[in-house]
Design a protein around this motif. Sequence first.
Motif, mmCIF file in Angstrom:
data_model
loop_
_atom_site.group_PDB
_atom_site.id
_atom_site.type_symbol
_atom_site.label_atom_id
_atom_site.label_comp_id
_atom_site.label_asym_id
_atom_site.label_seq_id
_atom_site.Cartn_x
_atom_site.Cartn_y
_atom_site.Cartn_z
ATOM 1 N N LEU A 42 46.456 47.720 34.705
ATOM 2 C CA LEU A 42 46.031 46.548 33.946
ATOM 3 C C LEU A 42 44.652 46.049 34.362
ATOM 4 C CD1 LEU A 42 49.402 44.585 33.810
ATOM 5 C CD2 LEU A 42 48.367 46.001 32.028
ATOM 6 N N LYS A 43 44.199 46.406 35.558
ATOM 7 C CA LYS A 43 42.859 46.015 35.978
ATOM 8 C C LYS A 43 41.801 46.654 35.096
ATOM 9 C CE LYS A 43 43.672 45.027 40.899
ATOM 10 N NZ LYS A 43 43.438 45.499 42.283
ATOM 11 N N SER A 90 51.718 41.683 24.787
ATOM 12 C CA SER A 90 52.296 42.918 24.270
ATOM 13 C C SER A 90 53.741 42.649 23.865
ATOM 14 C CB SER A 90 52.240 44.026 25.327
ATOM 15 O OG SER A 90 53.259 43.822 26.296
ATOM 16 N N GLU A 113 53.413 41.282 36.235
ATOM 17 C CA GLU A 113 52.037 41.795 36.229
ATOM 18 C C GLU A 113 51.393 41.647 34.850
ATOM 19 O OE1 GLU A 113 50.339 42.517 38.885
ATOM 20 O OE2 GLU A 113 52.160 41.998 40.000
ATOM 21 N N LEU A 114 52.178 41.783 33.799
ATOM 22 C CA LEU A 114 51.640 41.569 32.445
ATOM 23 C C LEU A 114 51.185 40.121 32.284
ATOM 24 C CD1 LEU A 114 54.244 43.520 30.255
ATOM 25 C CD2 LEU A 114 51.989 44.286 31.005
ATOM 26 N N ALA A 158 47.929 39.436 34.280
ATOM 27 C CA ALA A 158 46.738 40.026 33.670
ATOM 28 C C ALA A 158 46.447 39.472 32.270
ATOM 29 C CB ALA A 158 46.885 41.543 33.595
ATOM 30 N N VAL A 167 51.294 49.354 38.131
ATOM 31 C CA VAL A 167 51.081 48.548 36.924
ATOM 32 C C VAL A 167 49.843 47.676 37.076
ATOM 33 C CG1 VAL A 167 52.062 46.756 35.455
ATOM 34 C CG2 VAL A 167 53.536 48.564 36.357
ATOM 35 N N ARG A 168 49.679 47.086 38.262
ATOM 36 C CA ARG A 168 48.515 46.220 38.494
ATOM 37 C C ARG A 168 47.217 47.010 38.372
ATOM 38 N NH1 ARG A 168 48.826 42.287 43.616
ATOM 39 N NH2 ARG A 168 50.641 41.675 42.365
ATOM 40 N N VAL A 196 48.033 39.948 29.552
ATOM 41 C CA VAL A 196 48.225 40.984 28.538
ATOM 42 C C VAL A 196 49.311 40.530 27.567
ATOM 43 C CG1 VAL A 196 49.045 43.327 28.129
ATOM 44 C CG2 VAL A 196 47.479 42.858 30.022
ATOM 45 N N PRO A 247 41.762 41.647 28.517
ATOM 46 C CA PRO A 247 42.515 41.065 27.394
ATOM 47 C C PRO A 247 41.597 40.283 26.456
ATOM 48 C CG PRO A 247 42.863 39.783 29.398
ATOM 49 C CD PRO A 247 42.083 40.995 29.797
ATOM 50 N N THR A 276 42.051 46.860 31.971
ATOM 51 C CA THR A 276 42.205 46.269 30.643
ATOM 52 C C THR A 276 41.607 44.876 30.616
ATOM 53 O OG1 THR A 276 44.254 47.493 30.266
ATOM 54 C CG2 THR A 276 43.864 45.575 28.870
ATOM 55 N N GLN A 311 46.922 50.680 24.257
ATOM 56 C CA GLN A 311 47.509 50.103 25.468
ATOM 57 C C GLN A 311 49.006 50.396 25.537
ATOM 58 O OE1 GLN A 311 48.325 45.727 25.966
ATOM 59 N NE2 GLN A 311 46.589 45.912 27.377
#
Length: 335
Positions: free
Chosen positions: A20-21, A75, A67-68, A71, A16-17, A73, A25, A23, A38
């Motif tokens: 997301l790297k 969502s 992790e979200l 980062a 997941v990390r 993110v 935001p 991405t 996404q």
Amino acid sequence: MDFTPDNEQKALREAVRDMLKRTTPPDTIGLPVHDPEQWQQFVEMGLVALPFDDSAGPVEVMLVAEELGRARVRSPYVDVLLAGHLLAATGQGDLLDAMGEGQALVLPALAEPGRSWQSAASVTASGDALSGTKDPVPYAAAATHVIVSSTQGLHLVEHPPVSGSGIALDATPATLLTEDHSVLAPALNLATVALCAEALGAMSAAVDLSVDYLKTRKQFGVPLMSFQALTHRAADLYVSLELARSTVQYAAMSLAEDPGDSELVSRTKVIVGKSGRLIGQEAIQLHGGIGMTAEYSVGHLTARLTAIEHTFGDTRQHLGALARSLSGHTTVDVV
């Protein structure tokens, strides 16, 4: 209780990390906007179906949500988690599968304007139609279905009528899922702990940014970290972060055994809310003027922490719930 993740959980977190790297935001203020591309990545990785997989549980969901948050993110992951558990509890397996495959986006519509969280719903049901307002409903514009709480029970509304930040129901066709409001409690418990895990990730990022800034920013020719007072403040942030981390981990592991433990969830929400407020405010203070700019991420992390504190009941409401559950004690410590 061992809080160390096993190899599969570590692999999930790293996957997941890494995703997301890639991405960046959008640092925007206002209503969150759904990103279909996404979300499709989440679907392809199996993250949307993960909470309803027999081989996974609250701990795996916590790792993803953390992790979200780290980062930054935004969502509907936690909202979909809540809606999915309600679908599972009411026997809507086909729609749950469609949601896991990315063919549907089902969101909960529980909050009402001018009413405290979890107060009795005012939306009324007449036959197969609903009337009333649900607001806010994050990402409502992207939803294919919403689950609405009413005076009668829980209903499923297809293609909800969006109005501003919520939905406006006016004799809107709906399908009754259940008249038993008690199915909400375990689903809300799991979603609240996932939300706390997202806050944990945001706190981790804010602390890392603050420590890096103190190590690199110089004043009077020396790094800020060389000033003892600032070092002590950074240490206080670390203590608050680790308290929140152990609390969220314990809650996730406990809910895997007993999803109905609402008191545990309230304690977790209180501790995370207080830690998030402290870390967010101190992170901005330690950064000085740059922490107040819209271009710097620490302010956006703090804004997200503030929003999380007021989602699914704020700190004061959860403290009140804990107080009402007490008997035979004159004082009590949350921790």
